[in-house]
Write a protein that holds these residues in place. Sequence first.
Motif, short mmCIF file in Angstrom:
data_model
loop_
_atom_site.label_atom_id
_atom_site.label_comp_id
_atom_site.label_asym_id
_atom_site.label_seq_id
_atom_site.Cartn_x
_atom_site.Cartn_y
_atom_site.Cartn_z
N HIS A 22 70.82 49.98 15.05
CA HIS A 22 71.90 49.79 16.43
C HIS A 22 72.18 50.93 16.65
O HIS A 22 73.40 51.38 17.51
CB HIS A 22 72.65 48.69 16.61
N SER A 23 72.50 51.84 15.06
CA SER A 23 73.68 53.33 15.23
C SER A 23 72.45 54.12 16.09
O SER A 23 73.47 55.35 16.44
CB SER A 23 73.78 53.69 13.32
N ASN A 24 71.89 54.17 16.73
CA ASN A 24 70.80 55.58 16.78
C ASN A 24 70.85 55.22 18.45
O ASN A 24 70.65 56.06 19.11
CB ASN A 24 69.54 55.26 15.92
N TYR A 25 71.18 54.02 18.97
CA TYR A 25 71.25 53.48 20.63
C TYR A 25 71.98 54.64 21.42
O TYR A 25 71.22 55.58 22.27
CB TYR A 25 71.69 52.41 20.67
N ILE A 26 72.56 55.70 21.20
CA ILE A 26 73.72 56.24 21.99
C ILE A 26 72.82 57.76 21.72
O ILE A 26 72.40 58.33 22.59
CB ILE A 26 74.93 56.30 20.49
N ARG A 27 72.12 58.21 19.96
CA ARG A 27 70.97 58.99 20.24
C ARG A 27 69.97 59.14 21.89
O ARG A 27 69.71 59.69 22.00
CB ARG A 27 71.14 59.41 19.32
N PHE A 28 69.25 57.94 21.21
CA PHE A 28 68.26 57.42 22.09
C PHE A 28 69.48 56.77 23.60
O PHE A 28 68.05 58.08 24.96
CB PHE A 28 67.61 56.17 21.99
N LEU A 29 69.64 56.61 23.53
CA LEU A 29 70.48 57.41 25.47
C LEU A 29 70.71 58.69 26.11
O LEU A 29 70.38 58.89 27.05
CB LEU A 29 71.88 56.67 25.68
N SER A 56 78.88 67.19 30.90
CA SER A 56 80.35 66.06 30.68
C SER A 56 80.69 64.87 29.74
O SER A 56 80.91 64.89 30.67
CB SER A 56 80.67 66.83 32.11
N ILE A 57 80.16 64.69 29.67
CA ILE A 57 80.32 63.31 28.91
C ILE A 57 81.18 63.12 28.58
O ILE A 57 80.89 63.61 27.47
CB ILE A 57 78.74 62.75 28.10
N MET A 58 81.99 62.05 28.61
CA MET A 58 83.55 62.18 27.06
C MET A 58 83.87 61.22 26.67
O MET A 58 84.06 61.04 25.59
CB MET A 58 84.66 62.42 28.40
N ASN A 59 82.98 59.35 26.58
CA ASN A 59 83.12 58.95 26.35
C ASN A 59 81.85 57.44 27.15
O ASN A 59 81.68 57.64 27.64
CB ASN A 59 84.31 57.63 27.27
N VAL A 60 81.64 56.93 26.09
CA VAL A 60 80.34 56.09 25.70
C VAL A 60 80.56 55.07 25.22
O VAL A 60 81.23 54.67 24.40
CB VAL A 60 79.29 56.57 25.55
N ILE A 61 80.58 53.59 26.29
CA ILE A 61 80.98 52.66 25.52
C ILE A 61 79.54 51.81 25.84
O ILE A 61 78.35 51.64 26.96
CB ILE A 61 81.63 51.80 26.33
N VAL A 62 79.09 50.64 25.00
CA VAL A 62 77.91 50.65 24.95
C VAL A 62 78.07 48.62 23.77
O VAL A 62 78.55 48.71 22.89
CB VAL A 62 76.61 50.59 23.62
N LEU A 63 77.93 48.07 25.41
CA LEU A 63 77.61 46.53 24.72
C LEU A 63 76.80 45.88 24.72
O LEU A 63 75.53 45.99 24.96
CB LEU A 63 78.26 45.80 26.05
N TYR A 64 76.72 45.17 23.17
CA TYR A 64 75.51 44.68 22.86
C TYR A 64 75.41 43.04 22.27
O TYR A 64 76.97 42.50 22.67
CB TYR A 64 76.06 44.89 21.29
#
Length: 66
Positions: A22-29, A56-64
């Motif tokens: 799951h740590s790869n999801y942000i990279r995929f996004l 210009s992305i400053m923050n990412v929140i991913v809900l599982y």
Amino acid sequence: MGIIYERKMNYYETDRMGIIHHSNYIRFLEEFRRFYVQIIIFLFDIHLYNESTFNSIMNVIVLYYL
């Protein structure tokens, strides 16, 4: 219009059972976001002065959800 983004998973992105970690999801996004921006630029013939306009992305929140 749907957009399909396919990529080959690398061995280092998986655990020993071949499951994507799951740590790869942000990279995929982020990879998809860059792919999507390239499509938009191509389809609408947008001429950007600087590619950083879309970076210009400053923050990412991913809900599982289970």
